[in-house]
Design a protein around this motif. Sequence first.
Motif, PDB file in Angstrom:
ATOM      1  N   TYR A 185       3.644 -17.911  22.627  1.00  0.00           N
ATOM      2  CA  TYR A 185       2.920 -16.679  22.292  1.00  0.00           C
ATOM      3  C   TYR A 185       1.790 -16.973  21.318  1.00  0.00           C
ATOM      4  O   TYR A 185       1.696 -18.075  20.770  1.00  0.00           O
ATOM      5  N   ASP A 198      -0.185 -15.272  17.869  1.00  0.00           N
ATOM      6  CA  ASP A 198      -0.003 -14.217  16.865  1.00  0.00           C
ATOM      7  C   ASP A 198      -1.317 -13.457  16.633  1.00  0.00           C
ATOM      8  O   ASP A 198      -2.331 -13.744  17.285  1.00  0.00           O
ATOM      9  N   GLU A 199      -1.295 -12.525  15.695  1.00  0.00           N
ATOM     10  CA  GLU A 199      -2.473 -11.659  15.483  1.00  0.00           C
ATOM     11  C   GLU A 199      -3.686 -12.461  15.047  1.00  0.00           C
ATOM     12  O   GLU A 199      -4.822 -12.035  15.230  1.00  0.00           O
ATOM     13  N   ASP A 200      -3.462 -13.622  14.427  1.00  0.00           N
ATOM     14  CA  ASP A 200      -4.595 -14.426  13.961  1.00  0.00           C
ATOM     15  C   ASP A 200      -5.068 -15.433  14.999  1.00  0.00           C
ATOM     16  O   ASP A 200      -5.881 -16.310  14.697  1.00  0.00           O
ATOM     17  N   PRO A 254       0.376  -8.704  24.923  1.00  0.00           N
ATOM     18  CA  PRO A 254      -0.100  -8.500  23.549  1.00  0.00           C
ATOM     19  C   PRO A 254       0.352  -9.620  22.616  1.00  0.00           C
ATOM     20  O   PRO A 254       1.297 -10.367  22.929  1.00  0.00           O
ATOM     21  N   ALA A 255      -0.327  -9.722  21.472  1.00  0.00           N
ATOM     22  CA  ALA A 255       0.035 -10.734  20.466  1.00  0.00           C
ATOM     23  C   ALA A 255       1.518 -10.615  20.146  1.00  0.00           C
ATOM     24  O   ALA A 255       2.069  -9.517  20.095  1.00  0.00           O
ATOM     25  N   GLY A 256       2.158 -11.743  19.965  1.00  0.00           N
ATOM     26  CA  GLY A 256       3.570 -11.750  19.589  1.00  0.00           C
ATOM     27  C   GLY A 256       4.513 -11.716  20.776  1.00  0.00           C
ATOM     28  O   GLY A 256       5.717 -11.889  20.627  1.00  0.00           O
TER      29      GLY A 256
END
Length: 633
Positions: free
Chosen positions: A481, A483-485, A434-436
């Motif tokens: 990683y 991120d959400e964007d 997952p993101a992050g």
Amino acid sequence: MAYREIYDGWKADPEGFWLAAARGIDWIQAPTRALNPDQAPLYEWFTDAQVNTCWNAVDRHVEAGRGGQLAIIHDSPITHSTKGITYAELQQRVALLAGALRAKGIQKGDRVIIYMPMIPQALEAMLACARLGAIHSVVFGGFAAQELAVRIDDCTPKAIIAASCGLEPGRVVHYKPLLDKAIELADHKPDFCVIFQREEEVAKLIEGRDVAWHTFQYGVEPAECVPVSGDHPAYILYTSGTTGQPKGVVRATAGHLVALNWTMKAIYNIDAGDVFWAASDVGWVVGHSYICYGPLIAGATTIVFEGKPVGTPDAGTFWRVIQNHKVKSFFTAPTALRAIKREDPEGALIDDYNLRSLQALYLAGERADPDTIRWAQRNLRVPVIDHWWQTETGWAIAANPLGIEELPVKIGSPSVAMPGYDVQVLDEGGHPVPAGTLGAIAVKLPLPPGTLPTLWNAEDRFRKAYLTQFPGYYETGDAGYVDEDGYLYIMARTDDVINVAGHRLSTGAMEEVLSNHPDVAECAVIGVADELKGQVPLGFLCLNKGSNRPHDVVIRECVNLIRDQIGPVAAFKLACVVDRLPKTRSGKILRATMGKIADGLDYKMPATIDDPAILGEIADSLRAIGYPLQKSA
Ligand code: COA
Ligand code: AMP
């Protein structure tokens, strides 16, 4: 169109995207399809096309009426000279050099090693090879003879083109003796060598083998551009892997042309007639893509800079070059800015120059630290764009594509994936995280045009090194990683490669050299944090039982050994003698843990460690040589 639309458009129709990008190139025979998946997971691009790189980088601009425009500006604060070469002049010079190479038997597919400093003749030699369809392999001048010999044996060149010398501040680098020694060490011998005699040092030529650059070209017929197929190798560029044997990254012709041409506008916002400057060296991938080919394919003016960010003569040199040549987009490594910042913390020298032409600063080659980015933003007042890529890819995997849309900058991130790259972060089992969440960064196959189709003479190694760990993906060797964007963060290498002043080096290669020292029984090399260079190598030496020689003498010999066998660019200056190395029970040296101790970072005691007490001994040895460093405020 905005970035998101373009990226999604590529994802929906990659074939259409790359065929549209291919329209920016002059074809002898245009490609009817982009991707060739016949040998998947090995992929080729534009295989049914016929094309010539030199035509696209030089001749077509003369035909289009840009012959009088500067193609190359050589700016050399080391020799106090500046010189311009127009596209028309470049065409003449390259056609003549290619004609001379052809007259001596160089043909399509032959390899030619180029061993030259930052002079326009290096680009001319690359382009002359491209004109004939010969495959060049440029070797960086900071490598020792042994490294050059390894490359000679691997790509078996018919010819070597070199200069008599390179110029480092306060030191002449005697290329010719290095070349002679390399040829002596190598099993393969080139048919002939072409030597460009520089004013600063005239080299002794070996009769029957060496010929001087000008004599060589006297009275020959200029050569026309030779058509090659889209998948024909344009060049081989060696880069560090985990062992002493470097990897020969192959670049296929058509993908290289299409991708670089696309990036010049989309990423660097450069059009024909603009001035672009990448302050790197032709020996690295940045030099191939963005000193030589990219700007020339785009019809821009490129700068060949022979100097350093500081000391040639001062920390204002970069700004002088930007002012004098009206540079629009500028590309350098964070380490160069750190060197400038250290000498000119307030950026006072920047105010001495008119930098109105400059529209953006691009950084790559190593992690761009937030301090350096902020310093550049504050002082240059232009977008500071970190972008992430590798020798293997030849162009940015992730960037902020200013020519399409200026995305918000997130400091610490090289922004977002470029069209062509479906970037995924994977856990050890190859599942997306997952993101992050931190993981291995991989790119879903196929890689886009312009990236490596394979390694020279080493297809198995290509598969093992990049395609095996995560089937269906290309493994980048970097961890990080998203991120959400969708912004990427590149945190570390997952292998034994370190990054010293933007130069990629193999600790494994250094260990191989050190273990040849007669007193060294076992050793490990790690990268430790360095304020200027990002990382520097540090060696741990376990000496043979019988060895009673003073440790400082052995260390000095080891430093010299690496300089002699790998070269000054390795910047290997730190080592300590230890009784034993920390290992897992299965005998694997715990390099990452040693690195954390040296950098003063927290670490978890590895569950599989053989004897935890050794870590205490390592910490003591490091303290004795001043590690971890006291961080300056
Ligand atoms: N030919 C021969 N020797 C070379 C060389 C070349 N082309 N380039 C570097 N070297 C030598 C240097 O002279 C130095 O030797 P020394 O140990 O005798 O001093 C050694 O290799 C290390 O060089 P370098 O990494 O340049 O370190 P430095 O301490 O001389 O300079 C910086 C520090 C930060 C100014 C310098 O590293 C720099 O300009 N970095 C930018 C890097 C860059 O552009 N990378 C491109 C990747 S995108
Ligand atoms: P090279 O092949 O010499 O270009 O080195 C490529 C490696 O340098 C990458 O795999 C990364 O480890 C590192 N690198 C390059 N650019 C960046 C960047 N912008 N941020 C972080 N690491 C980078």
